[in-house]
Design a protein around this motif. Structure first.
Motif, PDB file in Angstrom:
ATOM      1  N   TYR A 103       0.783  -1.153  -0.053  1.00  0.00           N
ATOM      2  CA  TYR A 103       0.120  -0.066  -0.094  1.00  0.00           C
ATOM      3  C   TYR A 103       0.855   1.322   0.029  1.00  0.00           C
ATOM      4  N   LYS A 104       0.431   2.142  -0.932  1.00  0.00           N
ATOM      5  CA  LYS A 104       1.458   3.443  -1.064  1.00  0.00           C
ATOM      6  C   LYS A 104       0.898   4.543  -0.228  1.00  0.00           C
ATOM      7  N   GLN A 105      -0.485   4.482  -0.079  1.00  0.00           N
ATOM      8  CA  GLN A 105      -1.099   5.666   0.659  1.00  0.00           C
ATOM      9  C   GLN A 105      -2.324   5.253   1.407  1.00  0.00           C
ATOM     10  N   GLY A 106      -2.572   6.039   2.312  1.00  0.00           N
ATOM     11  CA  GLY A 106      -3.737   5.721   3.366  1.00  0.00           C
ATOM     12  C   GLY A 106      -3.489   4.964   4.531  1.00  0.00           C
ATOM     13  N   GLU A 107      -4.354   4.752   5.313  1.00  0.00           N
ATOM     14  CA  GLU A 107      -4.102   4.278   6.725  1.00  0.00           C
ATOM     15  C   GLU A 107      -3.174   2.985   6.469  1.00  0.00           C
ATOM     16  N   ARG A 108      -3.045   2.175   5.546  1.00  0.00           N
ATOM     17  CA  ARG A 108      -2.420   0.923   5.367  1.00  0.00           C
ATOM     18  C   ARG A 108      -1.221   1.217   4.931  1.00  0.00           C
ATOM     19  N   GLY A 110       2.413   1.183   3.447  1.00  0.00           N
ATOM     20  CA  GLY A 110       3.748   0.425   3.929  1.00  0.00           C
ATOM     21  C   GLY A 110       3.262  -1.145   4.284  1.00  0.00           C
ATOM     22  N   GLU A 111       1.975  -1.288   4.364  1.00  0.00           N
ATOM     23  CA  GLU A 111       1.695  -2.668   4.614  1.00  0.00           C
ATOM     24  C   GLU A 111       1.493  -3.349   3.353  1.00  0.00           C
ATOM     25  N   LEU A 112       1.762  -4.857   3.638  1.00  0.00           N
ATOM     26  CA  LEU A 112       1.608  -5.650   2.381  1.00  0.00           C
ATOM     27  C   LEU A 112       0.055  -5.847   2.153  1.00  0.00           C
ATOM     28  N   GLY A 113      -0.225  -5.940   1.003  1.00  0.00           N
ATOM     29  CA  GLY A 113      -1.529  -6.395   0.649  1.00  0.00           C
ATOM     30  C   GLY A 113      -1.491  -7.483  -0.424  1.00  0.00           C
ATOM     31  N   ALA A 114      -2.915  -8.131  -0.881  1.00  0.00           N
ATOM     32  CA  ALA A 114      -2.769  -9.067  -1.784  1.00  0.00           C
ATOM     33  C   ALA A 114      -3.798  -8.684  -2.854  1.00  0.00           C
ATOM     34  N   ALA A 115      -3.372  -8.717  -4.114  1.00  0.00           N
ATOM     35  CA  ALA A 115      -4.216  -8.429  -5.036  1.00  0.00           C
ATOM     36  C   ALA A 115      -4.567  -9.774  -6.116  1.00  0.00           C
TER      37      ALA A 115
END
Length: 158
Positions: free
Chosen positions: A109-114, A116-121
């Motif tokens: 995640y590049k922006q928002g409250e998450r 720096g976190e890892l996400g899955a797409a």
């Protein structure tokens, strides 16, 4: 040769449609949020669509982030024609679509409250847009009746 048992008709896609579940592996419904261009040096530009796909039953939906490479000239034409609305903050662009080769991929995640976190797409290919609505208004519908190949329509019998 043994004959195949006939499927119980209550498990037909009509029932699934009534339950408002959408199978992300073949088709889905989601919000088309943005388009990105990518390409290798000396190769033609390619485009990918970022889609927030609606998952789950109608009374308890969640969204799953899809990053789908546009693999059809027809789809690319529709997307580029409506690119201004797709990129506009205040426009909702809802598509019914078909996709191929889904696979999970990680992103950060590049922006928002998450941030720096890892996400899955879900990655894959956007093969067809069946319909597109912008702020609730139908702007495109694919009326072609063939199943398989891009740009090889079958003549309908009758």
């Amino acid at each position: 040769a043994m004959s195949k048992p006939t499927e119980n008709t209550t498990t037909s896609s009509a029932t699934a449609e009534n339950n408002r579940y959408f199978n992300e592996y073949a088709n889905g419904i989601g919000y088309l949020n943005s388009i990105r261009e990518f390409g290798a040096e000396g190769k033609p530009e390619r485009y990918a669509a970022q889609v927030s796909v609606i998952q789950g039953p109608a009374d308890n939906v969640h969204y799953e982030y899809h990053d789908l490479v546009i693999s059809s000239e027809t789809v690319l034409g529709v997307v580029l024609e409506h690119r201004e609305a797709i990129e506009a903050e205040d426009a909702n662009v809802l598509i019914r679509f078909n996709m191929a080769n889904p696979r999970a991929k990680a992103f950060i995640y590049k922006q928002g409250e998450r941030a720096g976190e890892l996400g899955a797409a879900i990655g894959g290919f956007l093969t067809r847009i069946l319909s597109m609505k912008i702020n609730g208004e139908l702007v495109y519908e694919d009326q072609r009746t063939f199943d398989d190949h891009e740009d090889t329509p079958q003549v309908a019998n009758g």
